[in-house]
Design an enzyme around this catalytic site. Structure first.
Site, PDB file in Angstrom:
ATOM      1  N   VAL A  79      -9.467  12.146   2.929  1.00  0.00           N
ATOM      2  CA  VAL A  79     -10.882  11.972   2.588  1.00  0.00           C
ATOM      3  C   VAL A  79     -11.478  10.950   3.555  1.00  0.00           C
ATOM      4  CG1 VAL A  79     -12.522  11.312   0.786  1.00  0.00           C
ATOM      5  CG2 VAL A  79     -10.405  12.496   0.176  1.00  0.00           C
TER       6      VAL A  79
ATOM      7  N   LYS B  43      -3.221  11.441   3.971  1.00  0.00           N
ATOM      8  CA  LYS B  43      -3.457  10.094   4.493  1.00  0.00           C
ATOM      9  C   LYS B  43      -2.110   9.400   4.709  1.00  0.00           C
ATOM     10  CE  LYS B  43      -5.473   6.052   5.215  1.00  0.00           C
ATOM     11  NZ  LYS B  43      -5.942   5.274   4.066  1.00  0.00           N
TER      12      LYS B  43
ATOM     13  N   HIS C 220      -7.385  10.168  -4.874  1.00  0.00           N
ATOM     14  CA  HIS C 220      -6.667  10.751  -6.010  1.00  0.00           C
ATOM     15  C   HIS C 220      -7.484  11.865  -6.664  1.00  0.00           C
ATOM     16  CE1 HIS C 220      -4.909   6.505  -6.147  1.00  0.00           C
ATOM     17  NE2 HIS C 220      -3.875   7.278  -5.896  1.00  0.00           N
TER      18      HIS C 220
ATOM     19  N   GLN D  44       4.915  10.106   3.676  1.00  0.00           N
ATOM     20  CA  GLN D  44       5.358  10.323   2.304  1.00  0.00           C
ATOM     21  C   GLN D  44       5.410  11.813   1.980  1.00  0.00           C
ATOM     22  OE1 GLN D  44       4.237   7.934  -1.380  1.00  0.00           O
ATOM     23  NE2 GLN D  44       2.816   9.636  -1.549  1.00  0.00           N
TER      24      GLN D  44
ATOM     25  N   GLN E 101      10.361   1.351  -5.513  1.00  0.00           N
ATOM     26  CA  GLN E 101       9.831   1.453  -4.157  1.00  0.00           C
ATOM     27  C   GLN E 101       9.230   0.140  -3.646  1.00  0.00           C
ATOM     28  OE1 GLN E 101       7.141   4.638  -5.601  1.00  0.00           O
ATOM     29  NE2 GLN E 101       5.598   3.723  -4.270  1.00  0.00           N
TER      30      GLN E 101
END
Length: 300
Positions: free
Chosen positions: A176, A149, A37, A153, A61
């Site tokens: 990352v 990652k 994040h 989405q 969700q």
């Protein structure tokens, strides 16, 4: 850092900045912040004048077997990390604020969600699309930053923005990784010592096929790419393959003959950790030019 809980309050503040000509970068999260994040925040700060982060655990969700109430939350820690990272505005709406009344309509995604992780989570990405659309309308960002990652989405959000002509540029930010290539994840703590040694092999398998495809794109179909990755994963002495897939990006429509930008993705199950990883590859041959790419291409 300015903190708001009400939609109208943060909308008024951001509108003032936009009237001043400031660009707005947006990072949508469900909290329990980690390095991924914060990397999105850094990229947003690099590209935009102001950074807005939302923290909202979205009930739409979560499936029937997924416990919304048990999702990890630590708002005090998140506020500190967001401020240290340089977030200008933190939006912390409640469920009642986001959904004051039961929605009278929904976003139904017709392509790209019955594959990869979405195959085992029916309806999940409909809920993601709904809340992201609402947040885009509230924040009105110029650019929105999401981690590759979870490339599925990002693809879903890109397609939604295109379909509904939403004036937001979706920015996919590279995964990352640890020094040995393992994608950073909160699930990595559940790996045993032996599994942790083996886990970087997931990215090695993806990287190896990525190199082959870039060198000879005309030689690889979807099935052939999947087979190469699976063969490498089947050499591991521990764990099981959940899925390996190669799909056009961002459509994620199953097609045996691939071209253009493709997503090669996998999920692998160890004893107590299910890890996902991916690379994005261009299958366009560049004439008279040595082909080089970053680990994951940025999207826009």
């Amino acid at each position: 850092m300015n903190i708001y809980q009400l939609k109208n309050d943060i909308r008024i503040q951001i509108r003032k900045h936009k009237e001043e000509g400031k660009t707005i970068g947006f990072v949508a999260t469900m909290g329990y912040l980690h390095e991924g994040h914060l990397t999105l925040v850094q990229e947003a700060k690099r590209q935009c004048d102001l950074v807005v982060m939302s923290i909202f655990v979205n009930p739409l969700q979560f499936g029937p077997s997924e416990d919304f109430d048990r999702y990890p939350r630590d708002i005090k820690r998140d506020r500190q990390l967001a401020e240290e990272a340089g977030v200008d505005y933190l939006f912390l709406p409640t469920v009642d604020e986001m959904y004051k009344e039961k929605p009278t309509m929904a976003i139904h995604i017709t392509q790209g969600t019955d594959v990869l992780c979405g195959a085992s989570r029916p309806g999940h990405f409909n809920g993601v699309a709904m809340v992201v659309m609402k947040l885009f309308q509230i924040i009105q960002p110029d650019k929105a930053f999401f981690g590759l990652k979870d490339a599925q989405q990002v693809a879903v959000i890109e397609n939604m923005v295109t379909t509904f002509e939403v004036p937001v540029e979706v920015m996919g930010v590279d995964t990352v990784r640890e020094k040995d290539g393992l994608a950073k994840s909160s699930r990595n703590v559940y790996l045993t010592k032996q599994e942790r040694v083996l886990a970087p092999k997931l990215y090695e398998a993806l990287s190896a096929v990525k190199k082959k495809v870039e060198q000879e794109p005309e030689s690889y179909s979807r099935d052939e790419i999947v087979k190469v990755v699976k063969n490498k994963l089947e050499e591991l002495p521990l764990g099981d393959i959940d899925y390996v897939e190669a799909l056009p990006y961002p459509s994620l429509e199953i097609n045996e003959q691939l071209s253009g930008k493709i997503l090669i993705a996998l999920a692998y199950k160890f004893a107590k950790a299910r890890l996902i990883d991916n690379v994005i590859v261009s299958m366009e041959r560049r004439e008279n030019e040595h082909v080089t790419h970053n680990d994951e291409s940025k999207t826009s």
